[in-house]
Design an enzyme around this catalytic site. Structure first.
Site, mmCIF file in Angstrom:
data_model
loop_
_atom_site.group_PDB
_atom_site.id
_atom_site.type_symbol
_atom_site.label_atom_id
_atom_site.label_comp_id
_atom_site.label_asym_id
_atom_site.label_seq_id
_atom_site.Cartn_x
_atom_site.Cartn_y
_atom_site.Cartn_z
ATOM 1 N N ALA A 76 0.846 -1.207 0.000
ATOM 2 C CA ALA A 76 0.000 0.000 0.000
ATOM 3 C C ALA A 76 0.878 1.252 0.000
ATOM 4 O O ALA A 76 0.575 2.232 -0.693
ATOM 5 C CB ALA A 76 -0.924 -0.010 1.218
ATOM 6 N N ASP A 117 -1.172 -8.842 -4.452
ATOM 7 C CA ASP A 117 -1.278 -7.715 -3.511
ATOM 8 C C ASP A 117 -1.303 -6.370 -4.245
ATOM 9 O O ASP A 117 -2.176 -5.535 -3.999
ATOM 10 C CB ASP A 117 -0.116 -7.748 -2.508
ATOM 11 C CG ASP A 117 -0.225 -8.896 -1.518
ATOM 12 O OD1 ASP A 117 -1.123 -9.737 -1.683
ATOM 13 O OD2 ASP A 117 0.596 -8.961 -0.578
HETATM 14 C C1 MEV Z 1 0.782 -12.482 0.451
HETATM 15 O O1 MEV Z 1 -0.224 -11.512 0.640
HETATM 16 C C2 MEV Z 1 0.222 -13.626 -0.308
HETATM 17 C C3 MEV Z 1 1.239 -14.721 -0.677
HETATM 18 O O2 MEV Z 1 0.511 -15.613 -1.526
HETATM 19 C C4 MEV Z 1 2.445 -14.168 -1.403
HETATM 20 C C5 MEV Z 1 2.139 -13.631 -2.799
HETATM 21 O O3 MEV Z 1 1.082 -13.874 -3.341
HETATM 22 O O4 MEV Z 1 3.016 -12.945 -3.334
HETATM 23 C C6 MEV Z 1 1.695 -15.490 0.536
#
Ligand code: MEV
Length: 326
Positions: free
Chosen positions: A111, A152
């Site tokens: 973010a 993300d």
């Molecule tokens: C992190 O929010 C989620 C994971 O799957 C890592 C990623 O997607 O890059 C653990």
């Protein structure tokens, strides 16, 4: 020049974490009540390229050039500078503030990246599309944790619930019924980079086992997308429980996460699972409106350091989802 600012929300993964790194789908939701904001102010008295950075939440007060060359902030400014083919940035002072807990699986670092990239483009009087902001933030994600999936930066940039798979356009999620979730924090900090790294080592040592876990999670995530669309809360809850057990098998849970999941289910949640990288951070539980208060109280009594309630609203998500891939 007046101050310019840009904000970006946190995020929560509903289905498919870790498996998404290995090209399976994931479903993620923006957390609009928690934001990171970057403020930009021109500094005409300083020489060209001089950038003062303050991030009080992490105790940072520095000049950008005093950071190591591979520091994520340094990389981010360099990426934006290259994108706009600038010899120098104008001198500026940048302040970063964030309400998103750090190392809790809620996308705090991403973010901040998205707020910085978006704000920098506005400060320069230029415009970046959401796709461009997300792509630049993805490059910074690689500095934070080597092999990010891209989920993300996507959900945080587009600020919409998404069905995400690497190398595919993000798909909007059309929720068929209001869905209420509680997000409860164990208070244990966990670095995504180290948990993702541990999973990679385990995958390298036992590919067959891990590939089969990722395949099972992929089927759950696909089914969950359909259930979210049809608004079948009971099925969504059951799929969350199944996804959680596969995350346990993957070795990314821990006692405090297991405890909060159990407490949420005993208090009446329809489903619950850890969310994000695991080994700390948050759980997410699906609740009926009528039991939300009881589940929240039970989680607080069980030691959750923060409980957030979010509702995916049927009409709202249907109205706005089309914008996701525009
Ligand atoms: C992190 O929010 C989620 C994971 O799957 C890592 C990623 O997607 O890059 C653990």
């Amino acid at each position: 020049m007046p101050a310019i600012s840009a904000s970006a929300p946190g995020k929560i993964i509903l289905f498919g974490e870790h498996a998404v790194v290995y090209s399976r789908p994931a479903i993620a939701i923006p957390l609009m009540q928690l934001k990171a904001t970057a403020f930009f102010l021109a500094d005409p008295t300083a020489p060209l390229g001089n950038i003062k950075l303050t991030a009080a939440d992490i105790g940072m007060q520095t000049n950008l050039n005093d950071l190591a060359e591979d520091h994520p902030f340094r990389v981010l400014f360099q990426l934006v500078q290259n994108h706009f083919q600038l010899d120098h940035f104008p001198a500026m002072s940048v302040k970063i503030r964030s309400e998103i807990p750090i190392a809790a699986g809620l996308g705090s670092g991403t973010a901040v990246s998205v707020a910085l990239i978006h704000g920098l483009s506005l400060f320069l009087g230029a415009k970046l599309s959401a796709a461009q902001i997300s792509a630049l933030a993805f490059e910074v994600e690689k500095v934070y944790h080597g092999t990010p999936s891209g989920v993300d930066n996507t959900v945080i940039t587009y600020e919409k619930p998404v069905f995400f798979m690497k190398d595919h356009l993000p798909e909007p999620i059309y929720v068929g019924n209001d869905c209420t979730f509680l997000i409860a924090d164990t208070g244990i900090k966990s670095m995504t980079s180290s948990v993702v790294g541990e999973v990679r080592i385990n995958w390298e040592n036992n590919r067959k086992h891990y590939e089969s876990i990722f395949d099972s999670i992929a089927s759950i995530t696909q089914e969950a997308k359909e259930m979210l669309i049809s608004g079948d809360e009971k099925q969504i809850g059951e799929l969350m429980n199944k996804n959680y057990h596969l995350l346990v098998q993957m070795g990314v849970s821990c006692d405090p996460l297991d405890h909060l999941v159990t407490v949420a289910l005993h208090a009446g949640a329809l489903g619950a699972k850890l969310s994000g990288a695991g080994k700390g951070g948050n759980i997410i539980a699906l609740v009926q409106e009528s039991s939300a208060r009881d589940v929240r109280l039970a989680l607080e009594n069980a030691g959750a350091t923060r409980v957030i309630q979010i509702t995916l609203n049927k009409t709202e998500s249907t109205k706005t989802a089309k914008k996701v891939i525009s």
